[in-house]
Design a protein around this motif. Structure first.
Motif, PDB file in Angstrom:
ATOM      1  N   GLY A 188       0.789  -1.225   0.000  1.00  0.00           N
ATOM      2  CA  GLY A 188       0.000   0.000   0.000  1.00  0.00           C
ATOM      3  C   GLY A 188       0.819   1.271   0.000  1.00  0.00           C
ATOM      4  N   GLU A 189       2.156   1.142  -0.020  1.00  0.00           N
ATOM      5  CA  GLU A 189       3.018   2.324  -0.023  1.00  0.00           C
ATOM      6  C   GLU A 189       3.524   2.618  -1.436  1.00  0.00           C
ATOM      7  OE1 GLU A 189       4.913   2.101   4.485  1.00  0.00           O
ATOM      8  OE2 GLU A 189       6.072   1.310   2.803  1.00  0.00           O
ATOM      9  N   LEU A 190       3.965   3.855  -1.619  1.00  0.00           N
ATOM     10  CA  LEU A 190       4.617   4.254  -2.862  1.00  0.00           C
ATOM     11  C   LEU A 190       6.120   4.245  -2.648  1.00  0.00           C
ATOM     12  CD1 LEU A 190       4.578   5.435  -5.767  1.00  0.00           C
ATOM     13  CD2 LEU A 190       4.469   7.712  -4.710  1.00  0.00           C
ATOM     14  N   ALA A 191       6.846   3.614  -3.573  1.00  0.00           N
ATOM     15  CA  ALA A 191       8.304   3.568  -3.511  1.00  0.00           C
ATOM     16  C   ALA A 191       8.869   4.355  -4.685  1.00  0.00           C
ATOM     17  CB  ALA A 191       8.795   2.129  -3.563  1.00  0.00           C
ATOM     18  N   HIS A 192       9.828   5.230  -4.392  1.00  0.00           N
ATOM     19  CA  HIS A 192      10.501   6.037  -5.414  1.00  0.00           C
ATOM     20  C   HIS A 192      11.759   5.290  -5.823  1.00  0.00           C
ATOM     21  CE1 HIS A 192      11.408  10.034  -7.274  1.00  0.00           C
ATOM     22  NE2 HIS A 192      12.635   9.537  -7.244  1.00  0.00           N
ATOM     23  N   ASN A 193      11.741   4.691  -7.016  1.00  0.00           N
ATOM     24  CA  ASN A 193      12.825   3.827  -7.477  1.00  0.00           C
ATOM     25  C   ASN A 193      13.773   4.602  -8.388  1.00  0.00           C
ATOM     26  OD1 ASN A 193      14.469   1.705  -8.212  1.00  0.00           O
ATOM     27  ND2 ASN A 193      12.901   0.601  -9.371  1.00  0.00           N
ATOM     28  N   SER A 194      14.965   4.896  -7.886  1.00  0.00           N
ATOM     29  CA  SER A 194      15.940   5.655  -8.666  1.00  0.00           C
ATOM     30  C   SER A 194      17.058   4.795  -9.230  1.00  0.00           C
ATOM     31  CB  SER A 194      16.530   6.793  -7.820  1.00  0.00           C
ATOM     32  OG  SER A 194      15.633   7.875  -7.769  1.00  0.00           O
ATOM     33  N   PHE A 195      16.869   3.496  -9.289  1.00  0.00           N
ATOM     34  CA  PHE A 195      17.822   2.673 -10.019  1.00  0.00           C
ATOM     35  C   PHE A 195      17.538   2.781 -11.510  1.00  0.00           C
ATOM     36  CE2 PHE A 195      18.880   0.155  -6.118  1.00  0.00           C
ATOM     37  CZ  PHE A 195      20.251   0.301  -6.215  1.00  0.00           C
ATOM     38  N   SER A 196      18.561   2.551 -12.297  1.00  0.00           N
ATOM     39  CA  SER A 196      18.437   2.680 -13.751  1.00  0.00           C
ATOM     40  C   SER A 196      17.501   1.620 -14.311  1.00  0.00           C
ATOM     41  CB  SER A 196      19.817   2.543 -14.397  1.00  0.00           C
ATOM     42  OG  SER A 196      19.719   2.606 -15.795  1.00  0.00           O
ATOM     43  N   TYR A 197      16.712   2.039 -15.285  1.00  0.00           N
ATOM     44  CA  TYR A 197      15.775   1.136 -15.954  1.00  0.00           C
ATOM     45  C   TYR A 197      16.260   0.723 -17.338  1.00  0.00           C
ATOM     46  CZ  TYR A 197      11.883   1.356 -12.623  1.00  0.00           C
ATOM     47  OH  TYR A 197      11.077   1.202 -11.527  1.00  0.00           O
ATOM     48  N   HIS A 198      17.399   1.197 -17.769  1.00  0.00           N
ATOM     49  CA  HIS A 198      17.868   0.843 -19.100  1.00  0.00           C
ATOM     50  C   HIS A 198      19.184   0.069 -19.003  1.00  0.00           C
ATOM     51  CE1 HIS A 198      20.120   4.530 -18.299  1.00  0.00           C
ATOM     52  NE2 HIS A 198      20.986   4.137 -19.200  1.00  0.00           N
ATOM     53  N   PHE A 199      19.361  -0.875 -19.894  1.00  0.00           N
ATOM     54  CA  PHE A 199      20.523  -1.754 -19.973  1.00  0.00           C
ATOM     55  C   PHE A 199      20.610  -2.682 -18.759  1.00  0.00           C
ATOM     56  CE2 PHE A 199      21.797   0.575 -23.602  1.00  0.00           C
ATOM     57  CZ  PHE A 199      22.761  -0.177 -24.265  1.00  0.00           C
ATOM     58  N   VAL A 200      20.933  -2.140 -17.571  1.00  0.00           N
ATOM     59  CA  VAL A 200      21.142  -2.995 -16.400  1.00  0.00           C
ATOM     60  C   VAL A 200      19.813  -3.329 -15.734  1.00  0.00           C
ATOM     61  CG1 VAL A 200      23.454  -2.123 -15.996  1.00  0.00           C
ATOM     62  CG2 VAL A 200      21.521  -0.974 -14.917  1.00  0.00           C
ATOM     63  N   PRO A 201      19.746  -4.448 -14.977  1.00  0.00           N
ATOM     64  CA  PRO A 201      18.465  -4.871 -14.420  1.00  0.00           C
ATOM     65  C   PRO A 201      18.072  -4.242 -13.092  1.00  0.00           C
ATOM     66  CG  PRO A 201      20.110  -6.544 -13.991  1.00  0.00           C
ATOM     67  CD  PRO A 201      20.785  -5.484 -14.826  1.00  0.00           C
ATOM     68  N   ALA A 202      18.890  -3.357 -12.527  1.00  0.00           N
ATOM     69  CA  ALA A 202      18.645  -2.880 -11.164  1.00  0.00           C
ATOM     70  C   ALA A 202      17.243  -2.297 -10.978  1.00  0.00           C
ATOM     71  CB  ALA A 202      19.703  -1.858 -10.768  1.00  0.00           C
ATOM     72  N   GLY A 203      16.811  -1.436 -11.902  1.00  0.00           N
ATOM     73  CA  GLY A 203      15.501  -0.828 -11.764  1.00  0.00           C
ATOM     74  C   GLY A 203      14.392  -1.859 -11.767  1.00  0.00           C
ATOM     75  N   ALA A 204      14.463  -2.807 -12.710  1.00  0.00           N
ATOM     76  CA  ALA A 204      13.450  -3.853 -12.791  1.00  0.00           C
ATOM     77  C   ALA A 204      13.519  -4.799 -11.603  1.00  0.00           C
ATOM     78  CB  ALA A 204      13.619  -4.633 -14.090  1.00  0.00           C
ATOM     79  N   MET A 205      14.730  -5.082 -11.122  1.00  0.00           N
ATOM     80  CA  MET A 205      14.881  -5.929  -9.936  1.00  0.00           C
ATOM     81  C   MET A 205      14.066  -5.391  -8.771  1.00  0.00           C
ATOM     82  SD  MET A 205      18.885  -6.824  -9.409  1.00  0.00           S
ATOM     83  CE  MET A 205      19.744  -8.088 -10.311  1.00  0.00           C
ATOM     84  N   MET A 206      14.290  -4.108  -8.496  1.00  0.00           N
ATOM     85  CA  MET A 206      13.632  -3.502  -7.346  1.00  0.00           C
ATOM     86  C   MET A 206      12.137  -3.325  -7.579  1.00  0.00           C
ATOM     87  SD  MET A 206      15.878  -3.234  -5.051  1.00  0.00           S
ATOM     88  CE  MET A 206      17.640  -3.124  -4.756  1.00  0.00           C
ATOM     89  N   GLU A 207      11.765  -2.987  -8.803  1.00  0.00           N
ATOM     90  CA  GLU A 207      10.338  -2.799  -9.092  1.00  0.00           C
ATOM     91  C   GLU A 207       9.566  -4.102  -8.913  1.00  0.00           C
ATOM     92  OE1 GLU A 207       8.126  -1.985 -13.148  1.00  0.00           O
ATOM     93  OE2 GLU A 207       8.785  -0.101 -12.226  1.00  0.00           O
ATOM     94  N   SER A 208      10.121  -5.204  -9.421  1.00  0.00           N
ATOM     95  CA  SER A 208       9.410  -6.475  -9.291  1.00  0.00           C
ATOM     96  C   SER A 208       9.282  -6.885  -7.826  1.00  0.00           C
ATOM     97  CB  SER A 208      10.123  -7.568 -10.093  1.00  0.00           C
ATOM     98  OG  SER A 208      11.431  -7.800  -9.600  1.00  0.00           O
ATOM     99  N   GLY A 209      10.308  -6.605  -7.019  1.00  0.00           N
ATOM    100  CA  GLY A 209      10.220  -6.901  -5.595  1.00  0.00           C
ATOM    101  C   GLY A 209       9.193  -6.039  -4.897  1.00  0.00           C
ATOM    102  N   ALA A 210       9.145  -4.759  -5.248  1.00  0.00           N
ATOM    103  CA  ALA A 210       8.162  -3.850  -4.649  1.00  0.00           C
ATOM    104  C   ALA A 210       6.747  -4.250  -5.036  1.00  0.00           C
ATOM    105  CB  ALA A 210       8.460  -2.422  -5.085  1.00  0.00           C
TER     106      ALA A 210
END
Length: 415
Positions: free
Chosen positions: A127-149
């Motif tokens: 129910g919370e909003l998370a501000h994800n500042s990992f990169s979403y292009h090339f490397v998987p960090a942004g998607a990693m964290m988004e899928s976990g959230a």
């Protein structure tokens, strides 16, 4: 509020170990069957026999540079060099690229990278909003964290990197409960907010990774109302370990089998000794068996004070690849290990390279209980035979060498 993500975190350690070891033979068999690369690497392995950590330790380590080499060599047939067990299409919604380039597949399972556990430990809730500042292009960090959230039930704002003033504006207006990203970028955001005189009261927690997170920076965030926690993972493996409220090391994830080995070898070191993190993942889509991360760490004694019962590690302690050029020749940790392995009297060995530019000197410092006649001379001969270079030998008492994971110490002056 339940402090644990699930019941796996508080299992009896013996039950966890039994479950991991029970999952090991089928995972090794699957890797041999579904991954052409591991079909070659494990060609002489009987998966049914890999039922203990001792048996696992006899399998070859595949280090990150070897994965890159195999990907490059086999790229005409497969972008992943034969390591992936899935192919393009519905089973693989996204592909990522890390420096090298190394290509990593993403499968379709919920929380594919297993980041929800680390986010939960950092205080993120449904129910919370998370501000994800990992990169979403090339490397998987942004998607990693988004899928976990998403697995936690959080909404995600994909802030990515850059545009610091706009990041501040989005945080001020959307009022996220927490930040996900690198510690250095969070510091830039908070400094920009102070410069703009824009309070960010909603931002009370953060999950941080990909950089060192020293206590001084943790305290700096805390003074500004943000409780920062770190996690350790890689683009190949996903989550490996995460920090808890105890602030005493990082707890291992439930979906990996972790070993600490002597750099340059596949040999596990005693608990507490610094070595290279080698990880076997239970991911069926990308079944990496004994994957050498190249990162140094050490196992901490005892359980986490929070009640989580999995093994704790110190966290990232540097790089294990200490290959050094001496008198125009590369000397590798594996060569030091090969020299030491010839002599049962040797407990630990460390090659110290000193001198000034163009005047390299090598001394192999050796811990031994038995200073036999002629041992130093035989070690010198082994140095010359293995490295093709001359080196001196210094025999020292057990416990004399630093516990920092270094097999090769470059102590030269470059000024």
């Amino acid at each position: 509020m339940n402090p644990f993500y699930d019941a796996l975190e508080t299992r009896d350690p013996s039950a966890r170990e039994a479950a991991l070891l029970a999952a090991l033979p089928p995972q090794v068999a699957h890797a041999r069957t579904a991954s052409p690369a591991f079909a070659r690497i494990l060609a002489n392995t009987d998966p049914a026999a890999i039922t203990s950590r001792a048996a696992l330790a006899r399998l070859p380590v595949t280090r990150k540079y070897e994965l890159l080499e195999r990907q490059q060599a086999g790229r005409a047939d497969s972008a992943f060099g034969g390591f992936a067990a899935i192919g393009f299409g519905a089973a693989m919604p996204r592909v990522f690229c890390s420096p090298g380039p190394i290509y990593e597949p993403e499968g379709v399972r919920r929380d594919y990278w297993r980041m929800a556990r680390a986010l939960y430990a950092a205080g993120f809730r449904a129910g919370e909003l998370a501000h994800n500042s990992f990169s979403y292009h090339f490397v998987p960090a942004g998607a990693m964290m988004e899928s976990g959230a998403h697995a936690l039930g959080c909404t995600v704002f994909p802030g990515g990197t850059g545009q610091t003033e706009q990041q501040v504006q989005a945080i001020a207006q959307l009022r996220p409960a927490g930040y996900i990203g690198t510690p250095s970028f969070l510091k830039l955001i908070l400094e920009k907010a102070a410069e703009l005189q824009q309070p960010l009261p909603s931002l009370t927690k953060a999950l941080l990774s990909a950089e060192a997170f020293p206590p001084s920076l943790r305290d700096w965030f805390a003074a500004r109302g943000v409780a920062g926690y770190q996690c350790y993972g890689t683009a190949d493996l996903g989550l490996i370990a995460y920090e808890t409220a105890a602030r005493e090391g990082l707890v291992l994830d439930e979906g990996v089998i972790v070993e600490i080995v002597r750099p340059g070898t596949g040999d596990p070191v005693p608990e507490g000794e610094v070595g290279e993190l080698v990880v076997t993942t239970l991911n069926p889509d990308y079944p990496l068996i004994r994957f050498g991360t190249g990162d140094l760490s050490a196992v901490l004694p005892g359980p986490c004070p929070t009640g989580r019962t999995n093994t704790r590690i110190q966290g990232w302690m540097g790089r294990a690849d200490q290959t050094t050029k001496v008198r125009g020749m590369f000397v590798q940790p594996g060569q030091v290990a090969a020299i030491a392995a010839r002599f049962p009297q040797v407990l630990r060995a460390r090659l110290v390279v000193s001198g000034e530019m163009a005047n390299d000197q090598m001394v192999l410092r050796v811990e031994t209980l038995e200073i036999a006649a002629g041992l130093a001379e035989r070690l010198q001969d082994a140095i010359r035979e293995v490295t093709k270079l001359r080196g001196e030998v210094e025999l020292v008492a057990p416990g004399s060498l630093p516990n920092d994971g270094k097999v090769i110490e470059d102590a030269r002056s470059y000024r």
